[in-house]
Structures are given as structure tokens and as C-alpha cells.
Design an enzyme around this catalytic site. Structure first.
Site, mmCIF file in Angstrom:
data_model
loop_
_atom_site.group_PDB
_atom_site.id
_atom_site.type_symbol
_atom_site.label_atom_id
_atom_site.label_comp_id
_atom_site.label_asym_id
_atom_site.label_seq_id
_atom_site.Cartn_x
_atom_site.Cartn_y
_atom_site.Cartn_z
ATOM 1 N N ASP A 137 0.880 -1.169 0.000
ATOM 2 C CA ASP A 137 0.000 0.000 0.000
ATOM 3 C C ASP A 137 0.911 1.210 0.000
ATOM 4 O O ASP A 137 1.622 1.459 0.970
ATOM 5 C CB ASP A 137 -0.861 -0.045 1.264
ATOM 6 C CG ASP A 137 -1.757 1.192 1.405
ATOM 7 O OD1 ASP A 137 -1.583 2.144 0.623
ATOM 8 O OD2 ASP A 137 -2.608 1.175 2.315
ATOM 9 N N LYS A 186 -3.402 -3.540 8.066
ATOM 10 C CA LYS A 186 -3.392 -5.012 8.149
ATOM 11 C C LYS A 186 -2.414 -5.544 7.103
ATOM 12 O O LYS A 186 -1.870 -4.794 6.310
ATOM 13 C CB LYS A 186 -4.806 -5.554 7.908
ATOM 14 C CG LYS A 186 -5.605 -5.710 9.202
ATOM 15 C CD LYS A 186 -5.240 -6.990 9.971
ATOM 16 C CE LYS A 186 -5.964 -7.020 11.309
ATOM 17 N NZ LYS A 186 -5.185 -7.588 12.392
ATOM 18 N N TYR A 195 0.506 -0.130 14.840
ATOM 19 C CA TYR A 195 -0.394 -0.270 13.700
ATOM 20 C C TYR A 195 0.151 0.412 12.444
ATOM 21 O O TYR A 195 0.534 1.569 12.479
ATOM 22 C CB TYR A 195 -1.762 0.346 14.011
ATOM 23 C CG TYR A 195 -2.674 0.269 12.818
ATOM 24 C CD1 TYR A 195 -3.170 -0.956 12.415
ATOM 25 C CD2 TYR A 195 -2.996 1.401 12.087
ATOM 26 C CE1 TYR A 195 -3.985 -1.055 11.305
ATOM 27 C CE2 TYR A 195 -3.818 1.308 10.971
ATOM 28 C CZ TYR A 195 -4.308 0.072 10.595
ATOM 29 O OH TYR A 195 -5.114 -0.021 9.496
HETATM 30 C C1 F6R Z 1 -7.811 -0.966 7.657
HETATM 31 C C2 F6R Z 1 -7.588 0.385 7.168
HETATM 32 C C3 F6R Z 1 -8.581 1.421 7.499
HETATM 33 C C4 F6R Z 1 -8.030 2.475 8.445
HETATM 34 C C5 F6R Z 1 -9.092 3.554 8.775
HETATM 35 C C6 F6R Z 1 -8.525 4.684 9.599
HETATM 36 O O1 F6R Z 1 -6.761 -1.785 7.311
HETATM 37 O O2 F6R Z 1 -6.612 0.654 6.523
HETATM 38 O O3 F6R Z 1 -9.753 0.860 8.010
HETATM 39 O O4 F6R Z 1 -7.604 1.857 9.619
HETATM 40 O O5 F6R Z 1 -9.588 4.108 7.591
HETATM 41 O O6 F6R Z 1 -7.390 5.119 8.977
HETATM 42 P P1 F6R Z 1 -6.394 6.205 9.587
HETATM 43 O O7 F6R Z 1 -5.948 5.717 10.934
HETATM 44 O O8 F6R Z 1 -5.293 6.248 8.564
HETATM 45 O O9 F6R Z 1 -7.189 7.480 9.665
HETATM 46 MG MG MG Z 2 -4.005 1.310 3.624
HETATM 47 MG MG MG Z 3 -4.456 -2.578 2.125
#
Ligand code: F6R
Ligand code: MG
Ligand code: MG
Length: 366
Positions: free
Chosen positions: A11, A233, A230
Site C-alpha cells: 500500500d 493489516k 499499527y
Molecule cells: C484498515 C484500514 C482502514 C483504516 C481507517 C482509519 O486496514 O486501513 O480501516 O484503519 O480508515 O485510517 P487512519 O488511521 O489512517 O485514519
Molecule cells: Mg491502507
Molecule cells: Mg491494504
């Protein structure tokens, strides 16, 4: 000839949240490899699944080749530059280290590789999943390789009668690769005992016992074990050789009609059903549901055919509707019980931090 297949996915930024990388970003990665990689490889394909870009290489350099890994790393770096220029969300998200150190394993991107003597016709499947982790493949692999209810070839084809050997990795062990080798059908209860725990034990490789040939290779990286926090995933990729000594393409695909519940979904912290989707699909409902795409190919003298999109068929529309219903069912209970993951798997620290605060307020009645 001996051929190597390597899939490396990352990603490196996406549009509108963690949704889809977009065509321009994929084109940048493709152009980089066309420009810099042609001498190194036989062929390659670029695709996306959710917010991840995958590069599939065919080459003759074996597994873990530093030059192939560097080519992918540099292509993702070039993509990251464009992602930053465009202001894409999470630009460079999965490139966790600053400098390339010989192998992208442990640096963020997911890798699945295999080397084999090419059969006269060599069909294989390339899976990519988003908003979930490598354990998502455990159940479909168990059913597709061990269960005649899904793999009719186990009883119909003498080539598969002797079964398969599973290499299973303990991904919670971070000092090195902790792996056990178990045989199906003799040890299927042991295989099931491990594979029930998708967050700890993950299929790494599967071999045909008839020929000794490699059948399956799965990316086993756990990002939170690399970064210690984190970072998204693990969004695993997988290569599966099919037909002949191996299950038929349709036998490998059949367990995906289940839409079984896997870890991931919103903030990598929930359970959700795994939806089989077309290649280059986006993410939507509750940053999910967790998705898996599958491109079927043949490789011949190192050259790849065009992809056949395995989940782009009317049958899978029916499955997608059922999986949507399963997604609604579990989302109906919000944060309660099995809808959200246990403490160890929560990908955000909020609840753990909050618990520390609340914990101090508890009093024990005498
Ligand atoms: C799951 C994922 C999304 C983010 C969510 C919050 O793998 O990538 O669900 O966890 O959109 O994202 P942030 O923390 O970047 O605002
Ligand atoms: Mg992502
Ligand atoms: Mg992804």
C-alpha cells in the site's frame, strides 16, 4: 525451463482514504518496471486489490533474489513519490524502512514466491486480499487441499490420492521463521488444530506428495510484528499452481463461496466476511468488507498470459450478495463480542489506553 514467480505488494497511497490506489499510481509503478526491469525479468503484471498494488514477476532468479526485490522496492518508491505529489492518503504507508537491505521481507511489503520446472502448460492462480491478514487463506487452503467435499480430485484423481504436505508458520514468533511440516491426510487433525488460529498459525507453503512439487506459497508477514505498532493489516498475497498433481482451479476457488469471517475490516480491528471481488476493486462499507481477488494465468517459457479474472463471473455476484448479508449481520452488533477483535489483535491503541485509565477506577468490594 525453471521459472520463478514472485509477487510483491504494498500500500503506497490511495484515493479518498484507504480505498483504491487509482490508475495513475499503478501506471507509475508499471512504467518504472518497464523502464528499469526488463533485463532482469521475463514478464510482469500490475494489479490492485483495495488500496494495495501488487507486482507479479516471472523470472529465472529463484526465491528471495535481491535484484528482483530491489526492483519492486524501487518501483514502489517511485510510486510513493507520485503519491506524495498527488497528496494521496497514506503515501508510502507500507514502506516501513528507509533503505533497502537486500530483501523486502520484514520491510513492509508482502511477498509470495515459488520456483519450479515449468510444465508444458502451467496454470496458476494469484490471490490478493485487502483489509485482512495471511490467516484469511487458512480455511480455504485447508478445504481446497484436504477436504473431498471441496476438492473432488482427492477421491477422483490418483495424482492427488497421496495428499499434500503443509508448511505452517507460527507468525507470533518474531526471532526467526518458526515452521512445522505436517502431512495431509494423515495429520489433518493437527493441521486443523493449528489453522483454526488464523492470527498465530499461517500456511506458508504446500507441496504435492505425489511429485514433491510446490503447489502454494503465501505471504506470511505480520506488519504489527515488524513495526511494533499499527501500520495497516497485512493484506496477504498467494500463488497457487493448479491442475494435474494439484487441485483444479475451481476446487481451489470453491471455498471462497463461503465468505468466512476473517480478522481485519475497519481499522484492522474487527471480524468480517471475506468477499471474493474482481481485480482492481475498491473498498467501501466500513472500510471493507475484507476482500480477496484472484487472477488466473498460464506461464509459458516465462511469459505470462493475460489474466483471467476468476471472481468476475455471475456465480460470484450471488456469493457477494450473501457475503454482504453476513457483513450486515456482524456489523449489527457493532463493538460487541466477536464483532471486534481481542486485545492482542486490535490494531489501534485507543481501547488499551482507555482500559488503563478505567482500570484505576475499579474498587474491590470487601
Ligand atoms: C484498515 C484500514 C482502514 C483504516 C481507517 C482509519 O486496514 O486501513 O480501516 O484503519 O480508515 O485510517 P487512519 O488511521 O489512517 O485514519
Ligand atoms: Mg491502507
Ligand atoms: Mg491494504
Amino acid at each position: 525451463m525453471k521459472v520463478s514467480l514472485t509477487v510483491i505488494k504494498a500500500d503506497i497511497g490511495s484515493i479518498g482514504g484507504h480505498i483504491i490506489p487509482g490508475e495513475r499510481l499503478k501506471a507509475r509503478v508499471r512504467d518504472y518496471i518497464e523502464d528499469k526491469g526488463t533485463k532482469l525479468i521475463h514478464d510482469f503484471r500490475i494489479s490492485s486489490t483495495g488500496d494495495d498494488i501488487a507486482i507479479l514477476f516471472s523470472h529465472s532468479r529463484g526465491e528471495g533474489d535481491a535484484d528482483i526485490h530491489k526492483l519492486a522496492w524501487d518501483a514502489f518508491k517511485a510510486g510513493t513519490e507520485l503519491a506524495k505529489e498527488m497528496g494521496l492518503y497514506g503515501a508510502g504507508q507500507d514502506l516501513l524502512k528507509d533503505a533497502f537491505s537486500g530483501n523486502v521481507k520484514g520491510m513492509g511489503p508482502a511477498v509470495a514466491e515459488m520456483e519450479f520446472e515449468e510444465r508444458p502448460n502451467e496454470p496458476f492462480l494469484f490471490f490478493a486480499a485487502d483489509k485482512t491478514d495471511p490467516g484469511a487463506y487458512n480455511l480455504p487452503l485447508y478445504l481446497g487441499f484436504c477436504d473431498p467435499m471441496y476438492n473432488s480430485g482427492l477421491i477422483l484423481s490418483p495424482k492427488m490420492a497421496s495428499g499434500f504436505r503443509f508448511n505452517i508458520m507460527d507468525v507470533s514468533y518474531t526471532e526467526g521463521d518458526r515452521v512445522v511440516s505436517l502431512n495431509s491426510p494423515e495429520e489433518i487433525y493437527d493441521i486443523a488444530t493449528l489453522l483454526r488460529d488464523n492470527e498465530r498459525f499461517v500456511v506458508e507453503k504446500i507441496y504435492s506428495k505425489n511429485s514433491g512439487e510446490i503447489a502454494v506459497s503465501v505471504s506470511t508477514t505480520r506488519l504489527h510484528n515488524i513495526a511494533g505498532r499499527y501500520t495497516g493489516k497485512d493484506d496477504p498475497v498467494m500463488l497457487v499452481r493448479v491442475q494435474g498433481d494439484f487441485p483444479a482451479a475451481g476446487e481451489v476457488l470453491s471455498p471462497y463461496a463461503k465468505g468466512h469471517y476473517v480478522a481485519g475490516f475497519m481499522r484492522g480491528s474487527h471480524n468480517g466476511p471475506l468477499m471474493p471481488v474482481k481485480q482492481n476493486s475498491s473498498i467501501s462499507f466500513f472500510d471493507g468488507p475484507p476482500v480477496v481477488s484472484c487472477a488466473a494465468y498460464c506461464v509459458h517459457e516465462g511469459k505470462l498470459t493475460e489474466p483471467a479474472d476468476a471472481f468476475d463471473h455471475p456465480f460470484w455476484d450471488y456469493v457477494r450478495n450473501n457475503v454482504s448479508r453476513k457483513a450486515m449481520d456482524i456489523r449489527d452488533q457493532g463493538f460487541s463480542g466477536p464483532a471486534m477483535l481481542g486485545y492482542d489483535e486490535l490494531e489501534y491503541g485507543g481501547i488499551v489506553k482507555n482500559m488503563k485509565k478505567i482500570d484505576k477506577k475499579f474498587k474491590v468490594r470487601k
